[in-house]
Design a protein around this motif. Structure first.
Motif, mmCIF file in Angstrom:
data_model
loop_
_atom_site.group_PDB
_atom_site.id
_atom_site.type_symbol
_atom_site.label_atom_id
_atom_site.label_comp_id
_atom_site.label_asym_id
_atom_site.label_seq_id
_atom_site.Cartn_x
_atom_site.Cartn_y
_atom_site.Cartn_z
ATOM 1 N N ALA A 111 5.455 -2.220 -8.521
ATOM 2 C CA ALA A 111 5.103 -3.287 -9.462
ATOM 3 C C ALA A 111 3.743 -3.880 -9.134
ATOM 4 C CB ALA A 111 6.178 -4.377 -9.441
ATOM 5 N N LEU A 112 3.461 -4.023 -7.836
ATOM 6 C CA LEU A 112 2.182 -4.595 -7.421
ATOM 7 C C LEU A 112 1.030 -3.645 -7.749
ATOM 8 C CD1 LEU A 112 0.540 -6.759 -6.086
ATOM 9 C CD2 LEU A 112 1.237 -5.896 -3.854
ATOM 10 N N LEU A 113 1.227 -2.348 -7.502
ATOM 11 C CA LEU A 113 0.189 -1.374 -7.855
ATOM 12 C C LEU A 113 -0.083 -1.397 -9.354
ATOM 13 C CD1 LEU A 113 1.137 1.703 -5.631
ATOM 14 C CD2 LEU A 113 -0.696 0.046 -5.262
ATOM 15 N N SER A 114 0.967 -1.536 -10.145
ATOM 16 C CA SER A 114 0.797 -1.616 -11.595
ATOM 17 C C SER A 114 0.020 -2.863 -11.986
ATOM 18 C CB SER A 114 2.176 -1.607 -12.271
ATOM 19 O OG SER A 114 2.050 -1.762 -13.669
ATOM 20 N N GLU A 115 0.328 -3.985 -11.322
ATOM 21 C CA GLU A 115 -0.380 -5.240 -11.604
ATOM 22 C C GLU A 115 -1.858 -5.124 -11.251
ATOM 23 O OE1 GLU A 115 -0.222 -9.948 -10.227
ATOM 24 O OE2 GLU A 115 1.443 -8.595 -9.750
ATOM 25 N N LEU A 116 -2.148 -4.373 -10.194
ATOM 26 C CA LEU A 116 -3.535 -4.171 -9.767
ATOM 27 C C LEU A 116 -4.217 -3.026 -10.535
ATOM 28 C CD1 LEU A 116 -2.994 -4.522 -5.908
ATOM 29 C CD2 LEU A 116 -4.169 -6.170 -7.393
ATOM 30 N N ARG A 117 -3.465 -2.421 -11.463
ATOM 31 C CA ARG A 117 -3.972 -1.322 -12.296
ATOM 32 C C ARG A 117 -4.393 -0.115 -11.452
ATOM 33 N NH1 ARG A 117 -7.544 -4.631 -16.885
ATOM 34 N NH2 ARG A 117 -5.826 -5.967 -17.588
ATOM 35 N N LEU A 118 -3.518 0.241 -10.527
ATOM 36 C CA LEU A 118 -3.745 1.389 -9.661
ATOM 37 C C LEU A 118 -2.671 2.430 -9.930
ATOM 38 C CD1 LEU A 118 -4.439 -0.644 -6.405
ATOM 39 C CD2 LEU A 118 -6.151 0.615 -7.730
ATOM 40 N N GLU A 119 -3.089 3.632 -10.251
ATOM 41 C CA GLU A 119 -2.157 4.712 -10.572
ATOM 42 C C GLU A 119 -1.483 5.226 -9.296
ATOM 43 O OE1 GLU A 119 -1.233 5.823 -13.459
ATOM 44 O OE2 GLU A 119 -2.619 4.643 -14.704
ATOM 45 N N SER A 128 -11.897 4.787 -5.148
ATOM 46 C CA SER A 128 -13.017 4.175 -4.443
ATOM 47 C C SER A 128 -12.501 3.476 -3.199
ATOM 48 C CB SER A 128 -13.724 3.161 -5.343
ATOM 49 O OG SER A 128 -12.875 2.053 -5.588
ATOM 50 N N LYS A 129 -13.429 3.098 -2.288
ATOM 51 C CA LYS A 129 -13.020 2.397 -1.071
ATOM 52 C C LYS A 129 -12.286 1.108 -1.411
ATOM 53 C CE LYS A 129 -14.738 0.393 3.236
ATOM 54 N NZ LYS A 129 -15.915 0.115 4.097
ATOM 55 N N GLY A 130 -12.782 0.364 -2.396
ATOM 56 C CA GLY A 130 -12.132 -0.886 -2.779
ATOM 57 C C GLY A 130 -10.741 -0.662 -3.340
ATOM 58 N N MET A 131 -10.562 0.413 -4.111
ATOM 59 C CA MET A 131 -9.246 0.726 -4.673
ATOM 60 C C MET A 131 -8.265 1.124 -3.573
ATOM 61 S SD MET A 131 -10.563 2.816 -8.035
ATOM 62 C CE MET A 131 -8.937 3.256 -8.662
ATOM 63 N N ARG A 132 -8.735 1.928 -2.613
ATOM 64 C CA ARG A 132 -7.851 2.287 -1.484
ATOM 65 C C ARG A 132 -7.479 1.054 -0.673
ATOM 66 N NH1 ARG A 132 -11.229 6.940 -1.114
ATOM 67 N NH2 ARG A 132 -12.461 5.991 0.558
ATOM 68 N N ARG A 133 -8.444 0.127 -0.535
ATOM 69 C CA ARG A 133 -8.149 -1.120 0.177
ATOM 70 C C ARG A 133 -7.030 -1.880 -0.533
ATOM 71 N NH1 ARG A 133 -9.081 -3.275 5.050
ATOM 72 N NH2 ARG A 133 -11.052 -2.169 4.976
ATOM 73 N N GLN A 134 -7.075 -1.934 -1.856
ATOM 74 C CA GLN A 134 -6.023 -2.617 -2.610
ATOM 75 C C GLN A 134 -4.678 -1.928 -2.423
ATOM 76 O OE1 GLN A 134 -7.084 -3.937 -6.729
ATOM 77 N NE2 GLN A 134 -9.048 -2.958 -6.280
ATOM 78 N N VAL A 135 -4.672 -0.599 -2.448
ATOM 79 C CA VAL A 135 -3.435 0.155 -2.260
ATOM 80 C C VAL A 135 -2.811 -0.185 -0.914
ATOM 81 C CG1 VAL A 135 -2.454 2.454 -1.912
ATOM 82 C CG2 VAL A 135 -4.064 2.062 -3.790
ATOM 83 N N TYR A 136 -3.640 -0.202 0.136
ATOM 84 C CA TYR A 136 -3.096 -0.436 1.467
ATOM 85 C C TYR A 136 -2.734 -1.894 1.702
ATOM 86 C CZ TYR A 136 -2.950 4.159 3.383
ATOM 87 O OH TYR A 136 -2.555 5.447 3.640
ATOM 88 N N MET A 137 -3.387 -2.800 1.027
ATOM 89 C CA MET A 137 -2.952 -4.196 1.106
ATOM 90 C C MET A 137 -1.599 -4.348 0.412
ATOM 91 S SD MET A 137 -4.952 -5.891 2.987
ATOM 92 C CE MET A 137 -4.254 -7.513 2.670
ATOM 93 N N ALA A 138 -1.376 -3.588 -0.665
ATOM 94 C CA ALA A 138 -0.063 -3.592 -1.320
ATOM 95 C C ALA A 138 0.993 -3.028 -0.376
ATOM 96 C CB ALA A 138 -0.118 -2.781 -2.608
ATOM 97 N N LEU A 157 -13.168 -5.514 -2.438
ATOM 98 C CA LEU A 157 -12.307 -5.993 -3.508
ATOM 99 C C LEU A 157 -13.096 -6.848 -4.492
ATOM 100 C CD1 LEU A 157 -10.103 -5.005 -1.546
ATOM 101 C CD2 LEU A 157 -8.783 -7.037 -2.153
ATOM 102 N N ASP A 158 -12.798 -6.694 -5.777
ATOM 103 C CA ASP A 158 -13.424 -7.550 -6.784
ATOM 104 C C ASP A 158 -12.781 -8.934 -6.718
ATOM 105 O OD1 ASP A 158 -11.195 -7.786 -8.962
ATOM 106 O OD2 ASP A 158 -11.313 -5.643 -8.514
ATOM 107 N N PRO A 159 -13.444 -9.962 -7.269
ATOM 108 C CA PRO A 159 -12.931 -11.340 -7.154
ATOM 109 C C PRO A 159 -11.500 -11.513 -7.642
ATOM 110 C CG PRO A 159 -15.188 -11.373 -7.934
ATOM 111 C CD PRO A 159 -14.770 -9.935 -7.915
ATOM 112 N N SER A 160 -11.132 -10.841 -8.740
ATOM 113 C CA SER A 160 -9.782 -10.982 -9.279
ATOM 114 C C SER A 160 -8.744 -10.412 -8.329
ATOM 115 C CB SER A 160 -9.690 -10.274 -10.635
ATOM 116 O OG SER A 160 -8.362 -10.310 -11.135
ATOM 117 N N SER A 161 -8.996 -9.219 -7.808
ATOM 118 C CA SER A 161 -8.059 -8.592 -6.867
ATOM 119 C C SER A 161 -7.971 -9.388 -5.577
ATOM 120 C CB SER A 161 -8.508 -7.161 -6.563
ATOM 121 O OG SER A 161 -8.518 -6.378 -7.740
#
Length: 300
Positions: A111-119, A128-138, A157-161
């Motif tokens: 659910a969190l990955l979906s909220e962050l718009r990560l497939e 991207s590095k920022g996207m992988r960072r979001q995945v691993y924070m999830a 990470l972008d400001p929203s994430s």
């Protein structure tokens, strides 16, 4: 509680950590500041049990952490460069971490990955590095561990994430008492997030303080007096940290209690007077001054 006692770590002739001693209370968010090369990553790997200290000890609730499988399962580490199997996807890595961490919540993670718009079915190497960072924070948030270590948690990470991740961290700390240790070289990233802050410089811990304790001993005040009064004269006897003047409006940051500052203010007729919240940067600069450092010396 995390207890660090006189920890030293060398790599060849380079001293990465030099007699580090600190305590991190359960249910807190600890921010570790320092320039690149200060020793932050080495300390994080030592705190999480990845590296063994050459000397000294890291204890988790009184037990040594290194090679302690039971205690390591209570910890999740997000390194600056995330590890993943070649060709793996977030979904596959979720299954892997679910085998290591009994409380890993796969549904929450999806659910969190979906909220962050990560497939979840796209290969991680394509992110991207920022996207992988979001995945691993999830992954870190959903692992259900008691302790979370994040090296440069918000890098890329972008400001929203960034705001979403901060909100999730705060929520888990409040709801289940998780303890979080974050590193950063950017004070603004830790603003309104950390309970405690420490500074590393050349492998040594320069200071470690609770933010609220420092705030009790510092006051930030804006005022307009009937007759112009310079802060150094108004707050005579209290050390001035910072002053600013814009027309008749003066702003002063002073070391002292609220009562001491009010006693100074009551001696002069005021047209306007307001106490403002202190920023993490102002707290940091004050602690630096107390310990005899300039911000340029430590690269912050």
């Amino acid at each position: 509680m995390i207890e660090v006692t006189k920890v030293r770590k060398r790599f060849g002739r380079m001293v990465a950590l030099n007699r580090i001693s600190m305590e991190i209370a359960d249910g807190s968010i600890y921010g570790l500041i320092g320039a690149n090369g200060a020793g932050k990553s080495t300390l994080m790997r030592t705190l999480s049990g990845i590296l063994k200290p050459d000397r000294g000890m890291v204890r988790l609730d009184g037990e040594s952490l290194f090679e302690n499988t039971k205690q390591k399962r209570r910890c999740f580490m997000v390194s600056d460069e995330q590890y993943y199997f070649s060709g793996s996807t977030p979904r596959e890595m979720m299954k892997y971490y679910a085998m290591l961490y009994p409380n890993f919540d796969i549904e929450r993670c999806r659910a969190l990955l979906s909220e962050l718009r990560l497939e979840e079915n796209v290969r991680l190497r394509l992110f991207s590095k920022g996207m992988r960072r979001q995945v691993y924070m999830a992954f870190a948030i959903c692992a259900g561990t008691d302790y979370l270590f994040c090296d440069e948690a918000f890098d890329g990470l972008d400001p929203s994430s960034r705001q979403k991740i901060k909100k999730l961290l705060i929520g888990d700390v409040e709801e289940r008492g998780m303890t979080v240790v974050l590193t950063s070289h950017n004070l603004q990233e830790l603003e309104n997030l950390v309970d405690c802050v420490g500074l590393l410089h050349n492998g040594a811990l320069v200071f470690s303080s609770r933010v609220d304790d420092v705030r009790k001993q510092m006051q930030k005040i804006q005022y307009v007096s009937e007759s112009p009064v310079e802060p150094k004269n108004l707050f005579r006897g209290l050390p001035l940290v910072k002053t600013e003047t814009r027309g008749r409006l003066r702003t002063a940051v002073v070391r002292g209690t609220k009562e001491q500052a009010e006693a100074c203010l009551n001696k002069v007729p005021m047209l306007f007077c307001e106490q403002l919240p202190l920023s993490l940067e102002e707290i940091f600069l004050t602690e630096m001054e107390v310990n005899g450092y300039e911000s340029e010396e430590v690269g912050i």
